[in-house]
Scaffold this motif. Structure first.
Motif, mmCIF file in Angstrom:
data_model
loop_
_atom_site.group_PDB
_atom_site.id
_atom_site.type_symbol
_atom_site.label_atom_id
_atom_site.label_comp_id
_atom_site.label_asym_id
_atom_site.label_seq_id
_atom_site.Cartn_x
_atom_site.Cartn_y
_atom_site.Cartn_z
ATOM 1 N N GLU A 1 -8.568 3.919 1.660
ATOM 2 C CA GLU A 1 -8.172 2.610 2.167
ATOM 3 C C GLU A 1 -7.903 1.666 1.005
ATOM 4 N N ASP A 2 -6.824 0.941 1.093
ATOM 5 C CA ASP A 2 -6.479 -0.053 0.074
ATOM 6 C C ASP A 2 -7.381 -1.266 0.248
ATOM 7 N N THR B 1 0.830 -1.202 0.000
ATOM 8 C CA THR B 1 0.000 0.000 0.000
ATOM 9 C C THR B 1 0.865 1.253 0.000
ATOM 10 N N THR C 1 -8.172 -7.103 1.997
ATOM 11 C CA THR C 1 -9.112 -6.918 3.112
ATOM 12 C C THR C 1 -10.110 -8.068 3.154
#
Length: 435
Positions: A110-111, A44, A115
Motif C-alpha cells: 500500500e502506498d 501510485t 493516507t
C-alpha cells in the motif's frame, strides 16, 4: 570540446560524482532537491509500474552486474576483507533475483503517501486531518552490501522521496552498475532519474561534506559498521536515523524446550554470520546448564563456531575460551559466540540490557509468564519468544525490503519500511474562521 561535453553529459545521466568532488557533490544535492517535488507528485500507479520495470531490468542485466561485482569481490579478497564482509558483498543470480523480488513486493504494498493517520474537529468548526507525506531527500551512507542500492531505491521511491546514495569503496563497481540500471529504467518510464543518485567518489572527505548538506538533504541514514554509524552521528548536521549494530542474544530459560533451542541457535548464529541480526551471545539459566550446554557445544563444534564462556559456563564447556568483558558487548560477525550463565530470568534481562545494542533478543521457554516478562522488560527494537533473531528483516516482516534496522527510538524503530520513510502534515479546513 565535444569529448569534454560528452563526459559531462555521461556523468549527469548516470548521477555519478567525479573524483573532483566539491562542486559535483553540490550539484547532485541540488538535483535531488529539485527532483523530490517531481517524485512526490507521482501517482501510485506510476511508481508501481516503474518499480516493476526496474525489477525486470535488474534481472535482464544480471550478467553485467555480476561482472562488476566480481571486480569488487576480487579487490576485497586481495585486501584481506573478512569472510563475513565478503559474504555481504557477493552478488549472484539468486541474490539479484531476490533484489528484483524485493522491488516487486514493494510495488504490491500500500502506498502510504496521502493516507490519513487521523482526523478531528475543533469547537470552532475547524476540521483537521493528519496525512502522510514524504520526508523529501534521503541520504544513505552504507558499506559493502550492494543490495542496499536497490532496496534503498525501492523504498524511498515508493514513499515519494528522492535518494542520494553514498556506498563504500568496497562495492563501488557493483553500486555503479545497479544505479545505472535503475536510472535507465526510470528514464524509459519518463520519470526523473535523479530520484536516485550515486556518489561515486570514495574519498572520505566527500562523505564528510555530504554529511553537512543539510540545506538539501532532509534525513541521513547510515548502514554499516559501528565506526561508520558513530562517525555519521557525530559529524552530521543533517538529522540522522541511527541504524545500530547487532549484539543479539538468545536466552535459554530453565523451562526451555531443547529441541527448539538448538536449531534456533544454529540458525541465528550460523545461517549468515555477517548480518546484524545474527546471534552473538548465548545466555543460559543455571538450572539447565549441565544438561543443555553439552548439546550446545556439540552443535557449535559441528558448525565450526568458537565458544567464549564465563567461569560458570566453562565448568561445562571445558574446550571454550575464557570470555572477557569485551566479548559480552561484541558484535563478532564471525563464527564466534559468547556464553553467560545466569541464576534466573531477571539476571538474564539485566545482562542483556547492559550489553545489547537495542537490536534483537530472543527467549527460549515454554513458560508464558517468563516469556512475557522478558518481552516487556528487554530494551530492544525486536524481542522474540521461541524464534531465531534472523527474522528481524524488512522482507521477513512483509515490508518488501528495508532501509535498515533502527535501534533508536526517534522517529522509527526496528525494520524500516515505507511508513518509516514518511512524515506527516496537518491539513486544516474551515469556513471563514479567524482568530
Amino acid at each position: 570540446m565535444g569529448i569534454l561535453l560528452g563526459i559531462i553529459k555521461y556523468k549527469c545521466v548516470f548521477g555519478l560524482v567525479s573524483r573532483r568532488s566539491g562542486m559535483e557533490l553540490l550539484e547532485i544535492c541540488q538535483r535531488a532537491k529539485a527532483s523530490k517535488y517531481k517524485i512526490q507528485n507521482l501517482s501510485t500507479d506510476q511508481k508501481n509500474k516503474a518499480l516493476l520495470v526496474v525489477a525486470d531490468k535488474l534481472v535482464e542485466n544480471a550478467a553485467d552486474i555480476i561482472a562488476a561485482n566480481q571486480k569488487d569481490y576480487e579487490r576485497g579478497e586481495k585486501n584481506g576483507m573478512h569472510q563475513g564482509m565478503l559474504d555481504r558483498l557477493k552478488l549472484d543470480e539468486k541474490r539479484i533475483q531476490a533484489m528484483a523480488e524485493g522491488l516487486k513486493q514493494v510495488a504490491d504494498l500500500e502506498d502510504p503517501i496521502g493516507t490519513e493517520i487521523e482526523h478531528f474537529d475543533r469547537p470552532n468548526g475547524l476540521h483537521i486531518k493528519k496525512v502522510r507525506v514524504p520526508l523529501g531527500v534521503i541520504g544513505i551512507i552504507y558499506e559493502s552490501r550492494p543490495n542496499v542500492t536497490a532496496d534503498a531505491f525501492s523504498l524511498t521511491f515508493k514513499s515519494g522521496n528522492s535518494v542520494i546514495l553514498k556506498g563504500g569503496s568496497d562495492a563501488i563497481d557493483s553500486n555503479i552498475a545497479i544505479t545505472k540500471v535503475i536510472r535507465d529504467a526510470l528514464s524509459e518510464e519518463g520519470i526523473d532519474p535523479d530520484a536516485v543518485q550515486l556518489i561515486e567518489d570514495t574519498d572520505r572527505s566527500v562523505t564528510t561534506k555530504f554529511m553537512q548538506m543539510n540545506d538539501y538533504v532532509d534525513v541521513l541514514i547510515p548502514r554499516g559498521s559501528a565506526r561508520l554509524i558513530k562517525a555519521v552521528v557525530e559529524n552530521s548536521t543533517i538529522p540522522v536515523i541511527e541504524t545500530g549494530t547487532g549484539n543479539c542474544h538468545i536466552y535459554v530459560d530453565k523451562d526451555a524446550d531443547f529441541e527448539k533451542a538448538i536449531p534456533i541457535i544454529i540458525n541465528a548464529k550460523t545461517q549468515r554470520i555477517g548480518v546484524c541480526n545474527a546471534a552473538e551471545s548465548l545466555v543460559v539459566h543455571e538450572a539447565v546448564k549441565d544438561a543443555f550446554l553439552p548439546l550446545f557445544a556439540k552443535a557449535m563444534k559441528e558448525h565450526n563456531v568458537e565458544v567464549r564462556a564465563d567461569k560458570d559456563s566453562k565448568a561445562i564447556l571445558t574446550d571454550a575460551v575464557d570470555a572477557t568483558e569485551e566479548d559480552f558487548g561484541k558484535e563478532y560477525l564471525d563464527y564466534i559466540i559468547s556464553v553467560k550463565t545466569v541464576k534466573d530470568v531477571d539476571e538474564a534481562i539485566e545482562h542483556i540490557n547492559k550489553y545489547n545494542t537495542g537490536h534483537s533478543e530472543s527467549i527460549i521457554t515454554e513458560n508464558q509468564e517468563t516469556a512475557d516478562k522478558f518481552l516487556s522488560r528487554v530494551d530492544a527494537a525486536c524481542v522474540y519468544h521461541n524464534v531465531s533473531t534472523r527474522f528481524t528483516d524488512g522482507f521477513e516482516f512483509g515490508f518488501g525490503a528495508e532501509i535498515g534496522i533502527s535501534t533508536q527510538k526517534l522517529h522509527a524503530r526496528g525494520p524500516m519500511g515505507l511508513k518509516e520513510l514518511t512524515s506527516y502534515k496537518y491539513q486544516i479546513f474551515g469556513n471563514g474562521q479567524v482568530r
